[in-house]
Design a protein around this motif. Sequence first.
Motif, PDB file in Angstrom:
ATOM      1  N   PRO A  81      -5.121   0.745  -5.069  1.00  7.94           N
ATOM      2  CA  PRO A  81      -5.768   1.870  -5.744  1.00  7.94           C
ATOM      3  C   PRO A  81      -5.646   3.194  -5.012  1.00  7.94           C
ATOM      4  O   PRO A  81      -6.030   4.239  -5.544  1.00  7.94           O
ATOM      5  CB  PRO A  81      -7.236   1.428  -5.835  1.00  7.94           C
ATOM      6  CG  PRO A  81      -7.414   0.477  -4.702  1.00  7.94           C
ATOM      7  CD  PRO A  81      -6.111  -0.241  -4.572  1.00  7.94           C
ATOM      8  N   ARG A  82      -5.114   3.188  -3.795  1.00  4.15           N
ATOM      9  CA  ARG A  82      -5.009   4.416  -3.001  1.00  4.15           C
ATOM     10  C   ARG A  82      -3.572   4.862  -2.764  1.00  4.15           C
ATOM     11  O   ARG A  82      -3.355   5.976  -2.302  1.00  4.15           O
ATOM     12  CB  ARG A  82      -5.702   4.225  -1.643  1.00  4.15           C
ATOM     13  CG  ARG A  82      -7.191   3.981  -1.754  1.00  4.15           C
ATOM     14  CD  ARG A  82      -7.789   3.587  -0.404  1.00  4.15           C
ATOM     15  NE  ARG A  82      -9.221   3.315  -0.541  1.00  4.15           N
ATOM     16  CZ  ARG A  82     -10.175   4.095  -0.062  1.00  4.15           C
ATOM     17  NH1 ARG A  82      -9.862   5.200   0.593  1.00  4.15           N
ATOM     18  NH2 ARG A  82     -11.445   3.778  -0.222  1.00  4.15           N
ATOM     19  N   ARG A  83      -2.610   3.998  -3.026  1.00  3.65           N
ATOM     20  CA  ARG A  83      -1.226   4.306  -2.677  1.00  3.65           C
ATOM     21  C   ARG A  83      -0.339   4.075  -3.893  1.00  3.65           C
ATOM     22  O   ARG A  83      -0.125   2.935  -4.319  1.00  3.65           O
ATOM     23  CB  ARG A  83      -0.785   3.420  -1.515  1.00  3.65           C
ATOM     24  CG  ARG A  83       0.598   3.726  -0.995  1.00  3.65           C
ATOM     25  CD  ARG A  83       0.811   3.183   0.417  1.00  3.65           C
ATOM     26  NE  ARG A  83       0.543   1.767   0.543  1.00  3.65           N
ATOM     27  CZ  ARG A  83       1.468   0.863   0.917  1.00  3.65           C
ATOM     28  NH1 ARG A  83       2.694   1.243   1.179  1.00  3.65           N
ATOM     29  NH2 ARG A  83       1.127  -0.390   1.040  1.00  3.65           N
ATOM     30  N   LYS A  84       0.162   5.160  -4.461  1.00  3.65           N
ATOM     31  CA  LYS A  84       0.968   5.070  -5.675  1.00  3.65           C
ATOM     32  C   LYS A  84       2.228   4.229  -5.422  1.00  3.65           C
ATOM     33  O   LYS A  84       2.963   4.458  -4.470  1.00  3.65           O
ATOM     34  CB  LYS A  84       1.360   6.471  -6.140  1.00  3.65           C
ATOM     35  CG  LYS A  84       2.091   6.494  -7.466  1.00  3.65           C
ATOM     36  CD  LYS A  84       2.227   7.902  -8.018  1.00  3.65           C
ATOM     37  CE  LYS A  84       3.045   8.781  -7.120  1.00  3.65           C
ATOM     38  NZ  LYS A  84       3.242  10.119  -7.700  1.00  3.65           N
ATOM     39  N   HIS A  85       2.441   3.242  -6.280  1.00  3.76           N
ATOM     40  CA  HIS A  85       3.568   2.320  -6.196  1.00  3.76           C
ATOM     41  C   HIS A  85       3.588   1.525  -4.901  1.00  3.76           C
ATOM     42  O   HIS A  85       4.630   0.970  -4.520  1.00  3.76           O
ATOM     43  CB  HIS A  85       4.905   3.056  -6.379  1.00  3.76           C
ATOM     44  CG  HIS A  85       5.037   3.713  -7.704  1.00  3.76           C
ATOM     45  ND1 HIS A  85       4.830   3.047  -8.887  1.00  3.76           N
ATOM     46  CD2 HIS A  85       5.323   4.991  -8.041  1.00  3.76           C
ATOM     47  CE1 HIS A  85       4.994   3.881  -9.902  1.00  3.76           C
ATOM     48  NE2 HIS A  85       5.275   5.071  -9.415  1.00  3.76           N
ATOM     49  N   GLY A  86       2.455   1.465  -4.229  1.00  3.13           N
ATOM     50  CA  GLY A  86       2.393   0.664  -3.012  1.00  3.13           C
ATOM     51  C   GLY A  86       1.655  -0.644  -3.281  1.00  3.13           C
ATOM     52  O   GLY A  86       0.837  -0.736  -4.193  1.00  3.13           O
ATOM     53  N   PRO A  87       1.941  -1.645  -2.456  1.00  4.15           N
ATOM     54  CA  PRO A  87       3.064  -1.719  -1.539  1.00  4.15           C
ATOM     55  C   PRO A  87       4.377  -1.937  -2.281  1.00  4.15           C
ATOM     56  O   PRO A  87       4.386  -2.310  -3.447  1.00  4.15           O
ATOM     57  CB  PRO A  87       2.716  -2.925  -0.658  1.00  4.15           C
ATOM     58  CG  PRO A  87       1.881  -3.797  -1.549  1.00  4.15           C
ATOM     59  CD  PRO A  87       1.096  -2.862  -2.421  1.00  4.15           C
ATOM     60  N   GLY A  88       5.501  -1.680  -1.570  1.00  2.00           N
ATOM     61  CA  GLY A  88       6.808  -1.760  -2.208  1.00  2.00           C
ATOM     62  C   GLY A  88       7.738  -2.736  -1.525  1.00  2.00           C
ATOM     63  O   GLY A  88       7.415  -3.343  -0.505  1.00  2.00           O
ATOM     64  N   LEU A  89       8.915  -2.858  -2.104  1.00  4.69           N
ATOM     65  CA  LEU A  89       9.909  -3.811  -1.607  1.00  4.69           C
ATOM     66  C   LEU A  89      10.506  -3.410  -0.265  1.00  4.69           C
ATOM     67  O   LEU A  89      11.137  -4.237   0.396  1.00  4.69           O
ATOM     68  CB  LEU A  89      11.042  -3.957  -2.634  1.00  4.69           C
ATOM     69  CG  LEU A  89      10.641  -4.520  -3.997  1.00  4.69           C
ATOM     70  CD1 LEU A  89      11.842  -4.492  -4.941  1.00  4.69           C
ATOM     71  CD2 LEU A  89      10.092  -5.936  -3.874  1.00  4.69           C
ATOM     72  N   LEU A  90      10.324  -2.149   0.137  1.00  2.95           N
ATOM     73  CA  LEU A  90      10.935  -1.656   1.377  1.00  2.95           C
ATOM     74  C   LEU A  90       9.923  -1.458   2.494  1.00  2.95           C
ATOM     75  O   LEU A  90      10.281  -0.975   3.576  1.00  2.95           O
ATOM     76  CB  LEU A  90      11.658  -0.331   1.110  1.00  2.95           C
ATOM     77  CG  LEU A  90      12.651  -0.316  -0.039  1.00  2.95           C
ATOM     78  CD1 LEU A  90      13.282   1.056  -0.176  1.00  2.95           C
ATOM     79  CD2 LEU A  90      13.729  -1.384   0.151  1.00  2.95           C
ATOM     80  N   ASP A  91       8.658  -1.821   2.263  1.00  2.00           N
ATOM     81  CA  ASP A  91       7.626  -1.590   3.264  1.00  2.00           C
ATOM     82  C   ASP A  91       7.927  -2.336   4.562  1.00  2.00           C
ATOM     83  O   ASP A  91       8.468  -3.449   4.540  1.00  2.00           O
ATOM     84  CB  ASP A  91       6.265  -2.040   2.729  1.00  2.00           C
ATOM     85  CG  ASP A  91       5.645  -1.012   1.807  1.00  2.00           C
ATOM     86  OD1 ASP A  91       6.373  -0.108   1.348  1.00  2.00           O
ATOM     87  OD2 ASP A  91       4.436  -1.109   1.537  1.00  2.00           O
ATOM     88  N   PRO A  92       7.554  -1.771   5.711  1.00  5.66           N
ATOM     89  CA  PRO A  92       7.788  -2.461   6.990  1.00  5.66           C
ATOM     90  C   PRO A  92       7.042  -3.784   7.115  1.00  5.66           C
ATOM     91  O   PRO A  92       7.543  -4.727   7.726  1.00  5.66           O
ATOM     92  CB  PRO A  92       7.303  -1.444   8.029  1.00  5.66           C
ATOM     93  CG  PRO A  92       7.344  -0.114   7.343  1.00  5.66           C
ATOM     94  CD  PRO A  92       7.037  -0.405   5.903  1.00  5.66           C
ATOM     95  N   ASP A  93       5.847  -3.860   6.560  1.00  6.34           N
ATOM     96  CA  ASP A  93       5.020  -5.060   6.687  1.00  6.34           C
ATOM     97  C   ASP A  93       5.512  -6.129   5.706  1.00  6.34           C
ATOM     98  O   ASP A  93       5.483  -5.921   4.490  1.00  6.34           O
ATOM     99  CB  ASP A  93       3.559  -4.709   6.390  1.00  6.34           C
ATOM    100  CG  ASP A  93       2.609  -5.856   6.651  1.00  6.34           C
ATOM    101  OD1 ASP A  93       3.043  -7.021   6.617  1.00  6.34           O
ATOM    102  OD2 ASP A  93       1.415  -5.588   6.877  1.00  6.34           O
TER     103      ASP A  93
END
Length: 331
Positions: free
Chosen positions: A96-108
Amino acid sequence: MSLWPRPARDPGEPAAPRTPLRLGYGTNGLADLRLDDALALLADLGYDGVGLTLDHMHLDPLAPDLAARTRRLARRLDALGLGVTVETGARYVLDPRRKHGPGLLDPDPDDRARRVDLLIRAVRVAADLGAHAVHCFSGSTPAGTDPDTAWDRLADALTPVLDAATTAGIPLAVEPEPGHLLSTLADFHRLRRYLGDPEHLGLTLDIGHCQCLEPLAPAACVRAAGPWLRHVQIEDMRRGIHEHLPFGDGEIDFPPVLAALSATGYQGLTVVELPRHSHAGPHFAELSLPFLRGAEATAARSPIPVPAPAPVPVPVPLHGDPSATPEGSTS
């Protein structure tokens, strides 16, 4: 096959047969309507189908009883005679705070896994709905991530999604998105080759994005993309500006685009993509269908020559950072 379009048809060669277009409207442009009301509207207006964005207001993919809710929706779509494609561009469905997050390229890796889970859920929903494709996108490269690492993450993350799509028999249609790692047709082909050209990996082609930044004109992009087309989004747009516009407010000449699309033999939905106009969604849904049918009729009455276009020699700069603006289908 080559990314580039075929040469112009010889004047003595018969014209390619045209495939009637199946037109839809995206629910991300009808976000203020209940899903059942949106579907009834589109059926009443004469649309052939709907681009269904899985979101909290329209078939929430994370809420309980997803399978039962999907079965009810399948019956409703069947009763209304609407086809469907499943889209996954909801802005805040996972965070709810990060648009399109999390994503396929995130470090985690745990964050990447959450996006992968959403896409696998989307494949299951698509199978239960009888959808013709599942749409997805790469996402933007996180700060400090080198390109090779980003491509490795994308390929690794999409592998289980493609496995699910193959099992379900549903194409996964990746969209080149301005500001993302995979932003152009050339990037799609890089991913396709990286993954070994899997059968169920296809392309979502957004016609406005072609006008925005591709080196080829939109009609030429359609011809180049034809063998891999699994989903099409459509709206007007201006060169170098990633802003989805109602038809007639941008620079695209639509009869050649629709003629090229028909000539490819593409049989999926061509979905109007106006998420920033959701406040007046019924109005733009009503206007968009006759515009596109009129452009399709113009193309059919006047066969349009297919010249071999010259690519633009340098990339077209975008205005602002498209991945950080509220415009576009996934921005």
